[in-house]
Design a protein around this motif. Structure first.
Motif, PDB file in Angstrom:
ATOM      1  N   VAL A  26      93.596  52.985  65.988  1.00 27.75           N
ATOM      2  CA  VAL A  26      94.016  52.978  67.699  1.00 27.75           C
ATOM      3  C   VAL A  26      93.689  51.554  68.257  1.00 27.75           C
ATOM      4  O   VAL A  26      93.984  51.560  69.667  1.00 27.75           O
ATOM      5  N   HIS A  27      93.019  50.611  67.743  1.00 29.05           N
ATOM      6  CA  HIS A  27      92.644  49.362  68.281  1.00 29.05           C
ATOM      7  C   HIS A  27      91.459  49.706  69.376  1.00 29.05           C
ATOM      8  O   HIS A  27      91.579  48.909  70.395  1.00 29.05           O
ATOM      9  N   CYS A  28      90.737  50.477  69.141  1.00 26.58           N
ATOM     10  CA  CYS A  28      89.738  51.034  70.256  1.00 26.58           C
ATOM     11  C   CYS A  28      88.704  50.074  70.457  1.00 26.58           C
ATOM     12  O   CYS A  28      88.117  49.945  71.755  1.00 26.58           O
ATOM     13  N   GLY A  29      88.207  49.420  69.474  1.00 26.54           N
ATOM     14  CA  GLY A  29      87.028  48.422  69.498  1.00 26.54           C
ATOM     15  C   GLY A  29      85.652  48.925  69.312  1.00 26.54           C
ATOM     16  O   GLY A  29      84.499  48.389  69.372  1.00 26.54           O
ATOM     17  N   ALA A  30      85.759  50.360  69.021  1.00 24.12           N
ATOM     18  CA  ALA A  30      84.344  51.213  69.162  1.00 24.12           C
ATOM     19  C   ALA A  30      83.527  50.672  68.057  1.00 24.12           C
ATOM     20  O   ALA A  30      82.334  50.675  67.806  1.00 24.12           O
ATOM     21  N   CYS A  31      84.263  50.066  66.888  1.00 17.98           N
ATOM     22  CA  CYS A  31      83.746  49.598  65.527  1.00 17.98           C
ATOM     23  C   CYS A  31      82.988  48.320  65.737  1.00 17.98           C
ATOM     24  O   CYS A  31      81.843  47.878  65.031  1.00 17.98           O
ATOM     25  N   ALA A  32      83.373  47.457  66.671  1.00 19.83           N
ATOM     26  CA  ALA A  32      82.851  46.206  66.818  1.00 19.83           C
ATOM     27  C   ALA A  32      81.299  45.985  67.032  1.00 19.83           C
ATOM     28  O   ALA A  32      80.584  45.218  66.496  1.00 19.83           O
ATOM     29  N   PRO A  33      80.867  46.749  67.813  1.00 22.02           N
ATOM     30  CA  PRO A  33      79.339  46.470  68.252  1.00 22.02           C
ATOM     31  C   PRO A  33      78.524  47.008  66.894  1.00 22.02           C
ATOM     32  O   PRO A  33      77.444  46.572  66.917  1.00 22.02           O
ATOM     33  N   THR A  34      78.863  47.880  66.027  1.00 26.23           N
ATOM     34  CA  THR A  34      78.056  48.058  64.794  1.00 26.23           C
ATOM     35  C   THR A  34      78.452  47.105  63.634  1.00 26.23           C
ATOM     36  O   THR A  34      77.578  47.420  62.652  1.00 26.23           O
ATOM     37  N   PRO A  36      77.893  44.022  61.325  1.00 25.39           N
ATOM     38  CA  PRO A  36      76.885  42.960  61.126  1.00 25.39           C
ATOM     39  C   PRO A  36      77.550  41.700  61.308  1.00 25.39           C
ATOM     40  O   PRO A  36      76.490  40.894  62.017  1.00 25.39           O
ATOM     41  N   THR A  37      78.642  41.129  60.990  1.00 29.81           N
ATOM     42  CA  THR A  37      79.156  40.002  61.057  1.00 29.81           C
ATOM     43  C   THR A  37      79.324  39.537  62.387  1.00 29.81           C
ATOM     44  O   THR A  37      79.149  38.543  62.899  1.00 29.81           O
ATOM     45  N   PHE A  38      79.957  40.641  63.210  1.00 34.47           N
ATOM     46  CA  PHE A  38      80.247  40.549  64.696  1.00 34.47           C
ATOM     47  C   PHE A  38      78.967  40.168  65.444  1.00 34.47           C
ATOM     48  O   PHE A  38      78.962  39.513  66.294  1.00 34.47           O
ATOM     49  N   GLN A  39      78.003  40.949  65.192  1.00 32.57           N
ATOM     50  CA  GLN A  39      76.717  40.735  65.690  1.00 32.57           C
ATOM     51  C   GLN A  39      76.244  39.290  65.752  1.00 32.57           C
ATOM     52  O   GLN A  39      75.506  38.581  66.285  1.00 32.57           O
ATOM     53  N   LEU A  40      76.097  39.035  64.299  1.00 32.44           N
ATOM     54  CA  LEU A  40      75.494  37.467  63.990  1.00 32.44           C
ATOM     55  C   LEU A  40      76.596  36.509  64.604  1.00 32.44           C
ATOM     56  O   LEU A  40      75.939  35.384  64.999  1.00 32.44           O
ATOM     57  N   LEU A  41      77.848  36.504  64.487  1.00 33.03           N
ATOM     58  CA  LEU A  41      78.872  35.319  64.807  1.00 33.03           C
ATOM     59  C   LEU A  41      79.258  35.522  66.265  1.00 33.03           C
ATOM     60  O   LEU A  41      79.786  34.347  66.641  1.00 33.03           O
ATOM     61  N   GLY A  42      79.390  36.661  66.654  1.00 32.83           N
ATOM     62  CA  GLY A  42      79.940  36.892  68.071  1.00 32.83           C
ATOM     63  C   GLY A  42      81.506  36.536  68.137  1.00 32.83           C
ATOM     64  O   GLY A  42      81.985  36.140  69.158  1.00 32.83           O
ATOM     65  N   ASP A  43      82.129  36.693  66.854  1.00 30.60           N
ATOM     66  CA  ASP A  43      83.659  36.372  67.025  1.00 30.60           C
ATOM     67  C   ASP A  43      84.365  37.465  66.797  1.00 30.60           C
ATOM     68  O   ASP A  43      84.139  38.099  65.689  1.00 30.60           O
ATOM     69  N   GLU A  44      85.469  37.845  67.846  1.00 27.22           N
ATOM     70  CA  GLU A  44      86.212  39.149  67.461  1.00 27.22           C
ATOM     71  C   GLU A  44      86.692  38.961  66.145  1.00 27.22           C
ATOM     72  O   GLU A  44      87.182  40.097  65.670  1.00 27.22           O
ATOM     73  N   LEU A  45      87.263  37.824  65.571  1.00 25.58           N
ATOM     74  CA  LEU A  45      88.013  37.814  64.407  1.00 25.58           C
ATOM     75  C   LEU A  45      87.148  38.305  63.128  1.00 25.58           C
ATOM     76  O   LEU A  45      87.722  38.547  62.201  1.00 25.58           O
ATOM     77  N   ASP A  46      85.937  38.269  63.371  1.00 21.45           N
ATOM     78  CA  ASP A  46      84.804  38.616  62.497  1.00 21.45           C
ATOM     79  C   ASP A  46      84.221  40.029  62.670  1.00 21.45           C
ATOM     80  O   ASP A  46      83.279  40.323  62.317  1.00 21.45           O
ATOM     81  N   SER A  47      85.070  40.750  63.232  1.00 18.18           N
ATOM     82  CA  SER A  47      84.791  42.130  63.550  1.00 18.18           C
ATOM     83  C   SER A  47      85.782  42.920  62.902  1.00 18.18           C
ATOM     84  O   SER A  47      86.991  42.602  62.723  1.00 18.18           O
ATOM     85  N   PRO A  48      85.574  44.228  62.562  1.00 16.27           N
ATOM     86  CA  PRO A  48      86.667  45.142  62.020  1.00 16.27           C
ATOM     87  C   PRO A  48      87.898  45.228  62.788  1.00 16.27           C
ATOM     88  O   PRO A  48      88.975  44.789  62.119  1.00 16.27           O
ATOM     89  N   ARG A  49      88.078  45.352  64.032  1.00 10.06           N
ATOM     90  CA  ARG A  49      89.252  45.317  64.849  1.00 10.06           C
ATOM     91  C   ARG A  49      89.874  44.027  64.650  1.00 10.06           C
ATOM     92  O   ARG A  49      91.211  43.945  64.681  1.00 10.06           O
ATOM     93  N   GLY A  50      89.311  42.979  64.494  1.00 14.12           N
ATOM     94  CA  GLY A  50      89.809  41.554  64.560  1.00 14.12           C
ATOM     95  C   GLY A  50      90.444  41.284  63.295  1.00 14.12           C
ATOM     96  O   GLY A  50      91.398  40.793  63.098  1.00 14.12           O
ATOM     97  N   ARG A  51      89.921  41.590  62.206  1.00 14.96           N
ATOM     98  CA  ARG A  51      90.327  41.758  60.892  1.00 14.96           C
ATOM     99  C   ARG A  51      91.704  42.377  60.681  1.00 14.96           C
ATOM    100  O   ARG A  51      92.565  42.037  60.057  1.00 14.96           O
ATOM    101  N   CYS A  82      81.697  50.573  60.268  1.00 12.10           N
ATOM    102  CA  CYS A  82      82.813  50.730  61.162  1.00 12.10           C
ATOM    103  C   CYS A  82      83.647  52.063  60.763  1.00 12.10           C
ATOM    104  O   CYS A  82      83.712  52.963  61.723  1.00 12.10           O
ATOM    105  N   GLU A  83      83.588  52.418  59.563  1.00 11.16           N
ATOM    106  CA  GLU A  83      84.159  53.623  59.195  1.00 11.16           C
ATOM    107  C   GLU A  83      83.092  54.908  59.490  1.00 11.16           C
ATOM    108  O   GLU A  83      83.821  56.058  60.154  1.00 11.16           O
ATOM    109  N   ALA A  84      81.999  54.811  59.682  1.00 13.06           N
ATOM    110  CA  ALA A  84      81.016  55.834  60.183  1.00 13.06           C
ATOM    111  C   ALA A  84      81.243  56.136  61.551  1.00 13.06           C
ATOM    112  O   ALA A  84      81.103  57.334  61.808  1.00 13.06           O
ATOM    113  N   VAL A  85      81.750  55.049  62.353  1.00 21.71           N
ATOM    114  CA  VAL A  85      81.934  55.416  63.724  1.00 21.71           C
ATOM    115  C   VAL A  85      83.097  55.259  64.294  1.00 21.71           C
ATOM    116  O   VAL A  85      83.430  55.689  65.457  1.00 21.71           O
ATOM    117  N   CYS A  86      84.329  55.237  63.294  1.00 17.27           N
ATOM    118  CA  CYS A  86      85.423  55.423  63.785  1.00 17.27           C
ATOM    119  C   CYS A  86      86.045  56.801  64.123  1.00 17.27           C
ATOM    120  O   CYS A  86      85.887  57.807  63.206  1.00 17.27           O
TER     121      CYS A  86
END
Length: 409
Positions: A26-34, A36-51, A82-86
């Motif tokens: 549903v593209h909610c973005g709840a997965c992004a903060p959890t 690891p690559t989004f935390q390190l790189l800060g790029d939305e495209l390197d988050s589950p939602r971005g991918r 991301c699956e654990a918090v989806c």
């Protein structure tokens, strides 16, 4: 999401699977903060939602597949946090495997990446190739610079494997690299289960679980390994073995998915489903038995920092099981900050994405060492080796803590 896929994928099995998986997001973005690559790189495209969004755009024909797209997918660890918090229950890892295959089929990788992946697939899953190379590295290890020496695990000997003597029998997955790197793990598991009245037996022709091929865009090769293991295990299954035990949580997660992966194979579908139903992480087996019959092999009160592998806590959803076993055995478990975050091993990830893997390892080691434990325990061979290269503390599989001689902690 309601994807309308382009012609090249629309009416294919992979396309149908991808469409069903995309609809769950549903593209909610709840997965992004959890992530690891989004935390390190800060790029939305390197988050589950971005991918997910990138894969959807390519599969709908709204943007071309590029090397940059593939790079963002490659940087995913497959840790399944991301699956654990989806809240939607999306199976992101399955979509990622499909997306990589489809996009890689339309984008030529640089030759260095193709060679690296080919070497990983042709060496690591094959003990007859991997073990001699490891032994050569261990032979010259004392002559290497410290930084390189730490990346090659020291040679270890196995404890004695007990004879099969109990009516209760379970199979064990030997795996590919674990027998060479840490032969004591399965031997220790066999000795612990022997104390609990269970004989752990091996099927000689079984081998790699296939996860490495699955996650490096070779699903066909992964299925070949799965079929070989099923063939090797089936006579034991028919003879009454209770379970198929895995001591590497990454392998265990993959074996539990054999039924799904082979659901379309008329020859293997039923057997694959049965094998997946029988698959158990070692902690699931031990936790159901009388733990009063176990004795720790290290001094009482030993402080242990347990690194719960992603494949154990997010993939198999076995949070707290190992921790409970260790606590009841008398070990003192230390607090590990951000324990849900990946250590950076992630199968072949540390070999193919060494920069990100090293940063994640440093963070994880700092968290594990923060409460000054006596040793670190894990439940996955890849995590164990990866972490040991970044710390002077001993890193052991948790089952070995019941087998280590006193003073060898």
């Amino acid at each position: 999401m309601k994807p309308v896929l382009v012609n090249f994928v629309r009416d294919t099995p992979l396309g149908r699977d991808a469409a069903a998986l995309l609809r769950a997001c549903v593209h909610c973005g709840a997965c992004a903060p959890t992530c690891p690559t989004f935390q390190l790189l800060g790029d939305e495209l390197d988050s589950p939602r971005g991918r997910i969004y990138q894969m959807k755009m390519v599969l709908e024909g709204r943007r071309p597949a590029t090397r940059e797209t593939l790079a963002h997918l490659d940087r995913c660890l497959g840790c399944r946090t991301c699956e654990a918090v989806c809240a939607s229950g999306m199976h992101y890892a399955a979509l990622l495997d499909i997306g990589r295959v489809l996009i890689e089929g339309r984008v030529a990788r640089p030759w260095r990446e193709r060679v690296a992946r080919a070497l990983v697939r042709s060496v690591i899953p094959h003990p007859g190739r991997f073990t001699p190379l490891l032994r050569l590295g261990q032979l010259v290890r004392p002559l290497m610079p410290t930084a390189l020496k730490r990346r090659i695990p020291a040679r270890r000997r196995a404890v004695e494997w007990p004879a099969s003597r109990h009516a209760r029998r379970m199979l064990v997955l030997d795996g590919c690299v674990q027998p060479a790197i840490a032969p004591n793990i399965n031997a220790a598991a066999a000795r612990v289960l022997d104390r609990l009245g269970i004989s752990l037996v091996r099927a000689q022709s079984a081998g790699c679980c296939g996860a490495l091929h699955q996650h490096t865009s070779d699903p066909s090769g992964a299925l070949d390994f799965a079929r070989r293991n099923i063939d090797a295990w089936w006579p034991h299954v028919e003879a009454g073995c209770e379970a198929i035990v895995t001591t590497a949580s990454g392998c265990g997660l993959h074996v539990k998915e054999y039924g799904h992966l082979l659901r379309g194979d008329p020859t293997y579908a039923a057997r694959a489903k049965r094998v997946s139903q029988m698959a158990r992480d070692l902690s699931e087996v031990v936790a159901r038995e009388d733990l009063g019959r176990l004795e720790p092999g290290v001094p009482a009160g030993t402080k242990v920092a347990f690194q719960s592998p992603c494949s154990l806590q997010h993939g198999q959803r076995l949070n707290g099981v190992v921790e409970k076993i260790l606590s009841e055995a008398g070990f003192v478990l230390t607090e590990v900050p951000d324990r849900y975050l990946c250590c950076g091993s992630a199968g072949s990830y540390a070999l193919l994405q060494p920069g990100i893997a090293s940063r994640l390892k440093r963070n994880k080691v700092a968290a594990l060492e923060s409460a000054r434990p006596d040793l670190i325990a894990s439940a996955n061979i890849g995590c164990l080796v990866h972490l040991q290269s970044g710390t002077d503390l001993p890193v052991r599989h948790w089952i070995e803590l019941f087998q280590l001689p006193r003073g060898d902690a």
